[in-house]
Design an enzyme around this catalytic site. Structure first.
Site, PDB file in Angstrom:
ATOM      1  N   SER A   1       0.833  -1.215   0.000  1.00  0.00           N
ATOM      2  CA  SER A   1       0.000   0.000   0.000  1.00  0.00           C
ATOM      3  C   SER A   1       0.863   1.259   0.000  1.00  0.00           C
ATOM      4  O   SER A   1       0.351   2.357  -0.203  1.00  0.00           O
ATOM      5  CB  SER A   1      -0.882   0.011   1.245  1.00  0.00           C
ATOM      6  OG  SER A   1      -0.047   0.047   2.400  1.00  0.00           O
TER       7      SER A   1
ATOM      8  N   TYR B   1      -4.132  -0.029   3.656  1.00  0.00           N
ATOM      9  CA  TYR B   1      -4.969  -1.194   3.358  1.00  0.00           C
ATOM     10  C   TYR B   1      -5.599  -1.745   4.648  1.00  0.00           C
ATOM     11  O   TYR B   1      -6.661  -2.355   4.611  1.00  0.00           O
ATOM     12  CB  TYR B   1      -4.115  -2.316   2.743  1.00  0.00           C
ATOM     13  CG  TYR B   1      -3.814  -2.202   1.263  1.00  0.00           C
ATOM     14  CD1 TYR B   1      -4.346  -1.202   0.467  1.00  0.00           C
ATOM     15  CD2 TYR B   1      -2.979  -3.160   0.662  1.00  0.00           C
ATOM     16  CE1 TYR B   1      -4.049  -1.130  -0.893  1.00  0.00           C
ATOM     17  CE2 TYR B   1      -2.685  -3.103  -0.696  1.00  0.00           C
ATOM     18  CZ  TYR B   1      -3.214  -2.092  -1.468  1.00  0.00           C
ATOM     19  OH  TYR B   1      -2.931  -2.043  -2.815  1.00  0.00           O
ATOM     20  N   GLY B   2      -4.898  -1.533   5.770  1.00  0.00           N
ATOM     21  CA  GLY B   2      -5.250  -2.225   7.021  1.00  0.00           C
ATOM     22  C   GLY B   2      -6.634  -1.913   7.557  1.00  0.00           C
ATOM     23  O   GLY B   2      -7.201  -2.721   8.279  1.00  0.00           O
TER      24      GLY B   2
ATOM     25  N   CYS C   1       3.045  -7.189   1.541  1.00  0.00           N
ATOM     26  CA  CYS C   1       2.085  -6.549   2.431  1.00  0.00           C
ATOM     27  C   CYS C   1       1.336  -7.671   3.142  1.00  0.00           C
ATOM     28  O   CYS C   1       0.726  -8.526   2.478  1.00  0.00           O
ATOM     29  CB  CYS C   1       1.122  -5.721   1.584  1.00  0.00           C
ATOM     30  SG  CYS C   1      -0.266  -5.068   2.513  1.00  0.00           S
ATOM     31  N   ASN C   2       1.405  -7.697   4.468  1.00  0.00           N
ATOM     32  CA  ASN C   2       0.724  -8.763   5.211  1.00  0.00           C
ATOM     33  C   ASN C   2      -0.787  -8.667   5.047  1.00  0.00           C
ATOM     34  O   ASN C   2      -1.480  -9.687   4.976  1.00  0.00           O
ATOM     35  CB  ASN C   2       1.063  -8.678   6.700  1.00  0.00           C
ATOM     36  CG  ASN C   2       2.495  -9.041   6.968  1.00  0.00           C
ATOM     37  OD1 ASN C   2       3.398  -8.271   6.670  1.00  0.00           O
ATOM     38  ND2 ASN C   2       2.717 -10.224   7.514  1.00  0.00           N
ATOM     39  N   THR C   3      -1.296  -7.428   4.980  1.00  0.00           N
ATOM     40  CA  THR C   3      -2.747  -7.244   4.878  1.00  0.00           C
ATOM     41  C   THR C   3      -3.253  -7.815   3.559  1.00  0.00           C
ATOM     42  O   THR C   3      -4.205  -8.599   3.532  1.00  0.00           O
ATOM     43  CB  THR C   3      -3.090  -5.741   4.988  1.00  0.00           C
ATOM     44  OG1 THR C   3      -2.441  -5.210   6.142  1.00  0.00           O
ATOM     45  CG2 THR C   3      -4.581  -5.522   5.085  1.00  0.00           C
TER      46      THR C   3
ATOM     47  N   CYS D   1       3.629  -6.656   9.812  1.00  0.00           N
ATOM     48  CA  CYS D   1       3.234  -5.622   8.828  1.00  0.00           C
ATOM     49  C   CYS D   1       4.550  -5.125   8.256  1.00  0.00           C
ATOM     50  O   CYS D   1       5.491  -4.839   9.014  1.00  0.00           O
ATOM     51  CB  CYS D   1       2.481  -4.488   9.508  1.00  0.00           C
ATOM     52  SG  CYS D   1       2.313  -3.012   8.461  1.00  0.00           S
ATOM     53  N   THR D   2       4.636  -5.022   6.933  1.00  0.00           N
ATOM     54  CA  THR D   2       5.933  -4.713   6.315  1.00  0.00           C
ATOM     55  C   THR D   2       6.387  -3.276   6.576  1.00  0.00           C
ATOM     56  O   THR D   2       7.553  -2.947   6.338  1.00  0.00           O
ATOM     57  CB  THR D   2       5.888  -4.996   4.800  1.00  0.00           C
ATOM     58  OG1 THR D   2       4.786  -4.280   4.220  1.00  0.00           O
ATOM     59  CG2 THR D   2       5.726  -6.478   4.528  1.00  0.00           C
TER      60      THR D   2
HETATM   61  N1  DGL Z   1       2.478  -2.785   4.865  1.00  0.00           N
HETATM   62  C1  DGL Z   1       1.190  -3.343   4.969  1.00  0.00           C
HETATM   63  C2  DGL Z   1       1.109  -4.621   5.730  1.00  0.00           C
HETATM   64  O1  DGL Z   1       2.029  -5.345   5.737  1.00  0.00           O
HETATM   65  C3  DGL Z   1      -0.017  -2.487   4.895  1.00  0.00           C
HETATM   66  C4  DGL Z   1      -0.221  -1.446   5.905  1.00  0.00           C
HETATM   67  C5  DGL Z   1      -1.498  -0.714   5.575  1.00  0.00           C
HETATM   68  O2  DGL Z   1      -1.610  -0.232   4.446  1.00  0.00           O
HETATM   69  O3  DGL Z   1      -2.390  -0.692   6.427  1.00  0.00           O
HETATM   70  O4  DGL Z   1       0.152  -5.001   6.300  1.00  0.00           O
END
Ligand code: DGL
Length: 284
Positions: A7, A38-39, A69-71, A176-177
């Protein structure tokens, strides 16, 4: 070619591991800053954005896509695999298993966005683990946003670490990255005895394995190593963020969403872009 998306700036923590392990790769990074964060978004929106980015990366000639991105991995990875059978996807998984192996007292804190902790992937990962393990789930609303905005994070981090500290967690997973970008702050506030696990290194190893399993594209990459960066937000701002987090001044291509399709904004010529991104700019 390896496509990498997030994101926003978070996936740069994965990009630097991938390029550190395989500097010969040709990568193209998409920051979907029009939709960040995204979260806090509903699943269907993160899926639609992920699908649009995968289509864009496929059209650019990527054969491997890292969902950095984990989300997005939690809510969209399976959809992407089903809908783009010609692409190989590498996703982020909450690294709870390696954290459990590291933990001496078997109490592990997991820092993630609310969407990641609500997702099915997280539940599946937990279900596979030893029942004697205590997992402290810590949603961190606002933390990825603060990192994205380069705003102060200390008070947020201190608050989000408190439940893990009270539970005595000796190991923390950064699920979360965005969070590895402020790893030093997290380590300082958690204390030197707490171990921090960032899955990026394992994801980079998996990416290299997948690229190697494809054979020919690696050889092409060896001849033409290049790193492209793009954003659906403001290209100049993202170029400054890349410089902030990677220490390199890079050309950034602007992208715009038209419905669920990404389009490139008019940009510099391909050769100028290549010349700029083949190496850091002088003086950086
Ligand atoms: N870097 C993202 C993750 O790993 C997204 C964070 C976000 O956009 O909320 O979840």
């Amino acid at each position: 070619m390896v496509g990498i998306f997030d994101s926003g700036v978070g996936g740069l923590s994965v990009w630097r591991e991938i390029v550190g392990q395989a500097p010969h790769l040709h990568t193209t990074y998409v920051a979907d800053q029009a939709h960040t964060p995204y979260g806090g978004r509903p699943t269907h929106e993160v899926r639609a954005a992920s699908r649009g980015i995968a289509r864009w990366l496929l059209e650019r000639g990527c054969d491997v896509v890292v969902v950095a991105c984990n989300t997005a991995s939690a809510v969209a990875l399976q959809t992407l695999r089903d809908e783009f059978p010609s692409l190989r996807f590498v996703g982020m998984e909450p690294a709870i298993k390696p954290a459990a192996a590291l933990s001496r007292n078997k109490v592990v804190g997991v820092l993630a966005t609310p969407a990641t902790l609500d997702g099915a992937l997280f539940e599946t990962t937990i279900a596979r683990l030893d029942a004697s393990l205590t997992i402290v789930r810590q949603p961190c609303p606002g933390l990825a946003e603060a990192i994205e905005a380069d705003a102060p994070v200390e008070a947020l981090v201190a608050r989000f670490l408190e439940p893990s500290r009270r539970a005595g967690a000796d190991t923390l997973v950064l699920a979360c990255t965005h969070y590895p970008l402020i790893r030093d702050t997290i380590q300082r506030l958690a204390g030197p005895a707490v171990r921090i696990v960032d899955p990026a290194e394992a994801v980079a190893r998996q990416t290299t394995r997948v690229v190697e399993s494809l054979g020919a594209p690696v050889e092409r990459g060896l001849e033409a190593s290049r790193n492209d960066f793009s954003t659906s937000g403001d290209p100049e701002r993202f170029a400054q963020q890349v410089q902030r987090w990677l220490g390199k001044r890079m050309y950034v291509q602007g992208l715009r969403w038209r419905g669920e399709t990404l389009r490139a904004l008019a940009s510099k010529s391909g050769s100028e872009r290549e010349a700029r991104n083949a190496r850091p700019e002088p003086g950086v």
